[in-house]
Design a protein around this motif. Structure first.
Motif, PDB file in Angstrom:
ATOM      1  N   SER A 153      75.724  33.341  73.029  1.00 44.45           N
ATOM      2  CA  SER A 153      74.554  32.523  73.333  1.00 44.45           C
ATOM      3  C   SER A 153      73.699  33.266  74.342  1.00 44.45           C
ATOM      4  N   HIS A 154      72.505  32.766  74.543  1.00 41.29           N
ATOM      5  CA  HIS A 154      71.631  33.411  75.523  1.00 41.29           C
ATOM      6  C   HIS A 154      70.745  32.390  76.188  1.00 41.29           C
ATOM      7  N   ASP A 155      70.381  32.713  77.416  1.00 46.29           N
ATOM      8  CA  ASP A 155      69.455  31.906  78.191  1.00 46.29           C
ATOM      9  C   ASP A 155      68.264  32.808  78.500  1.00 46.29           C
ATOM     10  N   LEU A 210      72.724  36.996  78.572  1.00 44.39           N
ATOM     11  CA  LEU A 210      73.475  36.840  77.329  1.00 44.39           C
ATOM     12  C   LEU A 210      74.906  36.483  77.685  1.00 44.39           C
ATOM     13  N   TYR A 211      75.507  35.607  76.893  1.00 43.11           N
ATOM     14  CA  TYR A 211      76.870  35.161  77.166  1.00 43.11           C
ATOM     15  C   TYR A 211      77.772  35.399  75.966  1.00 43.11           C
ATOM     16  N   GLN A 243      81.312  33.424  75.157  1.00 42.03           N
ATOM     17  CA  GLN A 243      82.420  32.531  75.476  1.00 42.03           C
ATOM     18  C   GLN A 243      83.585  32.896  74.574  1.00 42.03           C
ATOM     19  N   ARG A 276      84.484  33.820  79.989  1.00 44.39           N
ATOM     20  CA  ARG A 276      83.079  33.847  79.601  1.00 44.39           C
ATOM     21  C   ARG A 276      82.443  35.105  80.195  1.00 44.39           C
ATOM     22  N   ILE A 286      72.732  34.466  64.289  1.00 47.67           N
ATOM     23  CA  ILE A 286      73.963  35.026  64.851  1.00 47.67           C
ATOM     24  C   ILE A 286      74.888  35.546  63.757  1.00 47.67           C
ATOM     25  N   GLY A 332      67.332  34.041  66.960  1.00 47.27           N
ATOM     26  CA  GLY A 332      68.520  33.250  67.242  1.00 47.27           C
ATOM     27  C   GLY A 332      69.575  33.267  66.159  1.00 47.27           C
ATOM     28  N   ILE A 340      73.048  38.734  67.984  1.00 46.49           N
ATOM     29  CA  ILE A 340      72.063  37.676  67.833  1.00 46.49           C
ATOM     30  C   ILE A 340      70.686  38.322  67.779  1.00 46.49           C
ATOM     31  N   THR A 365      81.916  32.570  71.021  1.00 48.01           N
ATOM     32  CA  THR A 365      80.564  32.056  70.830  1.00 48.01           C
ATOM     33  C   THR A 365      79.585  32.889  71.641  1.00 48.01           C
TER      34      THR A 365
END
Length: 122
Positions: free
Chosen positions: A70-72, A78-79, A81, A19, A57, A55, A51, A68
């Motif tokens: 994703s973001h927080d 930002l991630y 996986q 990740r 993608i 949101g 992204i 995958t």
């Protein structure tokens, strides 16, 4: 000055997972489009996943079903996986961000880039 810092790279065996994270202390991820890109030795940089601020993608065909994004926004992180890693996934992975709409950032290039994190799959 926007500073993006990637982490989470490493060496794994084929089929393994990693990740990646990308953080920026002072950049508002919530209003930006962001993405992961990679560059293998001797090859051009290519997009992995992006992204937009809403949101939405997009994935490169070669990672669909395995990676995958994703973001927080609360953490401005930002991630990516990555599961089912293959030797051909070996590359330097870069995080990028831009305040423009995604279509513009993809056309002209993202404004802000991290230094990269190495992913090696054997």
């Amino acid at each position: 000055h926007v500073q993006l810092v990637e982490s989470g790279g490493g060496s794994v065996q084929a089929g393994g997972s990693l990740r990646l994270s990308c953080s920026s202390g002072g950049y508002n991820f919530a209003s930006a489009c962001m993405g992961w890109f990679r560059q293998a030795p001797g090859k051009e940089r290519e997009g992995v996943a992006v992204i937009d601020a809403a949101g939405k993608i997009q994935y490169a065909d070669f990672v669909k079903g395995r990676f995958t994004i994703s973001h927080d926004n609360a953490k401005n992180t930002l991630y990516l996986q990555m599961n089912g890693l293959k030797p051909e996934d070996t590359a330097m992975y870069y995080c990028a961000a831009d305040a423009s709409p995604l279509w513009r950032a993809l056309n002209r290039g993202f404004t802000h880039w991290g230094q990269g994190t190495q992913v090696t799959v054997s």
